[in-house]
Write a protein that holds these residues in place. Structure first.
Motif, mmCIF file in Angstrom:
data_model
loop_
_atom_site.group_PDB
_atom_site.id
_atom_site.type_symbol
_atom_site.label_atom_id
_atom_site.label_comp_id
_atom_site.label_asym_id
_atom_site.label_seq_id
_atom_site.Cartn_x
_atom_site.Cartn_y
_atom_site.Cartn_z
ATOM 1 N N SER A 123 0.832 -1.212 0.000
ATOM 2 C CA SER A 123 0.000 0.000 0.000
ATOM 3 C C SER A 123 0.864 1.257 0.000
ATOM 4 O O SER A 123 0.427 2.313 -0.437
ATOM 5 C CB SER A 123 -0.936 0.006 1.218
ATOM 6 N N LEU A 124 2.104 1.127 0.471
ATOM 7 C CA LEU A 124 3.007 2.286 0.489
ATOM 8 C C LEU A 124 3.770 2.428 -0.829
ATOM 9 O O LEU A 124 4.653 3.271 -0.965
ATOM 10 C CB LEU A 124 3.999 2.159 1.661
ATOM 11 N N GLY A 125 3.459 1.548 -1.775
ATOM 12 C CA GLY A 125 4.061 1.675 -3.104
ATOM 13 C C GLY A 125 5.292 0.817 -3.311
ATOM 14 O O GLY A 125 6.008 0.991 -4.306
ATOM 15 N N ALA A 126 5.550 -0.109 -2.388
ATOM 16 C CA ALA A 126 6.730 -0.972 -2.560
ATOM 17 C C ALA A 126 6.418 -2.107 -3.525
ATOM 18 O O ALA A 126 5.260 -2.480 -3.716
ATOM 19 C CB ALA A 126 7.156 -1.554 -1.216
ATOM 20 N N GLU A 127 7.484 -2.650 -4.086
ATOM 21 C CA GLU A 127 7.365 -3.870 -4.875
ATOM 22 C C GLU A 127 7.635 -5.014 -3.894
ATOM 23 O O GLU A 127 8.735 -5.107 -3.329
ATOM 24 C CB GLU A 127 8.443 -3.823 -5.964
ATOM 25 N N VAL A 128 6.629 -5.846 -3.672
ATOM 26 C CA VAL A 128 6.763 -6.880 -2.635
ATOM 27 C C VAL A 128 6.875 -8.257 -3.283
ATOM 28 O O VAL A 128 6.021 -8.647 -4.074
ATOM 29 C CB VAL A 128 5.555 -6.855 -1.669
ATOM 30 N N ASP A 129 7.943 -8.970 -2.934
ATOM 31 C CA ASP A 129 8.069 -10.376 -3.365
ATOM 32 C C ASP A 129 7.738 -11.270 -2.183
ATOM 33 O O ASP A 129 8.191 -11.018 -1.055
ATOM 34 C CB ASP A 129 9.501 -10.661 -3.839
#
Ligand code: PLP
Length: 372
Positions: A123-129
């Motif tokens: 939600s904070l705009g990170a790319e999450v793996d």
């Protein structure tokens, strides 16, 4: 800012107050106020004498010095100055993620685990793996997979130790390998540590005692049986504590005078609570194991004396519909595994009061017989 619905919370918000046999929760049977006050053998007199003199102002913004000292004692290398009181572990995770994660950052999160740890960064705009856990590996994630996921720009690795929903503890050797990989790219490692193994707490090692860029979050909600006071904390190095302070002022100010006092009292009486809970966990584990051994439609990787478990149920129907009918017809509450994106399983909180567990399991078995 967009965020996914919180699967478990949305389920509990709708159903938990309708349960007669609630074996869905991950807290070790919550204590009443009377039980808490009985801990010091003075029926709460000293506590109330102190409380009655307190002004109900904001109190200590970051948590009282006594609170911070008690929390620091839980670690080998944390100074009380670097403990920040938060609104539960939920508040601690939120604070750490809010302070650290920026749009475009690369984050790796153990999956599934506590949903905050991947959906807040997203939600904070990170790319999450996702770093998947594997049932066939006792619900451990695989270090080789972490080596594939890590990148020079990885900002943060998020773990839940022990894991909700499986109750798996990541051991020291494993965590040291995670730290080595994180160090190689300068990434932070955030570990939500709300579950402590009750049979042998020395099996557990905190990330702050292993890594300078480690962030431990924790609270009194699970191992200490008092989610009702909404007190948690972050424990970090000095630099991170200063960064978190800045963000914390915008979201909470303080946890409240009463909550801080009660939290400090609980931590001072920690040994008695752990003894109560150790007995409960070990007794209930035996009941749970006997049930698993005799129930042909259930199997589980046994949790390591941590208050949550994730059994597989052999039922030929949608797991959420199964859980809704189980609740309506037998009064028994579980969390369906689809709420963790694993529909073959359910979360079963075996650390409910003993009678609730016994009756809940009996009724669950009765209900399962319809599929034989
Ligand atoms: C891993 C984990 N972290 C945090 C929480 C919430 O903790 P708190 O009540 O301290 O906010 C939970 C509750 O289920 C949890 O399982």
């Amino acid at each position: 800012m967009q965020i996914a619905g919180f699967g478990v919370e949305e389920w509990l918000n709708v159903w938990e107050k309708k349960a007669t046999y609630d074996i869905a929760q991950s807290t070790i049977a919550s204590m009443t106020m009377q039980e808490i006050l009985d801990l010091d053998g003075q029926n709460g007199q000293t506590f109330y004498d102190l409380l009655n003199k307190q002004k109900m102002n904001y109190g200590w913004i970051e948590g009282s010095p006594e609170f911070k000292q008690e929390v620091a004692k839980l670690y080998d290398h944390v100074s009380p100055d670097n403990v920040l009181q938060t609104n539960g572990a939920t508040g601690a995770n939120h604070l750490a993620l809010y302070a650290l994660v920026q749009p475009g950052d690369h984050v790796i999160s153990e999956y599934p685990s506590y949903q905050q740890l991947y959906d807040i960064p997203k939600s904070l705009g990170a790319e999450v793996d996702y770093w998947h856990i594997h049932e066939e590996a006792d619900w451990y994630p695989d270090i080789a997979e972490l080596k594939q996921l890590i990148r020079p720009d990885t900002k943060l690795i998020c773990l839940n130790n022990a894991n909700n929903p499986t109750g798996t503890i990541l051991n020291r050797d494993f965590l040291e390998q995670v730290v080595e990989i994180a160090k190689s790219v300068g990434a932070y490692v955030l570990v939500d540590e709300v579950y402590l193994p009750l049979d042998d707490p020395s099996k557990f090692v905190s990330i702050v005692d292993l890594y300078d860029k480690g962030i431990a979050t924790n609270s009194l909600s699970k191992t200490y049986s008092v989610p009702g006071i909404r007190v948690g904390w972050t424990a970090t190095n000095h630099e991170l504590a200063d960064l978190f302070r800045k963000y914390r002022d915008y979201t909470m100010i303080c946890c409240g005078v009463f909550n801080d006092m009660l939290a400090t009292y609980i931590l001072k009486n920690r040994d008695k609570i752990l003894a109560r809970n150790r007995q409960l966990v070990l007794t209930n584990l035996k009941i749970y194991k006997q049930w698993i051994d005799s129930e042909p439609r259930a199997s589980v990787i046994m949790p390591q004396a941590v208050s949550t478990s994730f059994p597989k149920l052999d039922v030929p129907v949608d797991i959420e519909q199964f859980c809704i009918r189980l609740l309506k017809e037998q009064g028994v509450l579980l969390v369906p595994g689809n709420r963790f994106d694993m529909p073959g399983h359910v979360r079963l909180g075996y650390c409910a009061p003993e009678e609730t567990l016994r009756e809940g399991l009996k009724r669950l078995s009765l209900f399962l017989r319809q599929y034989d």
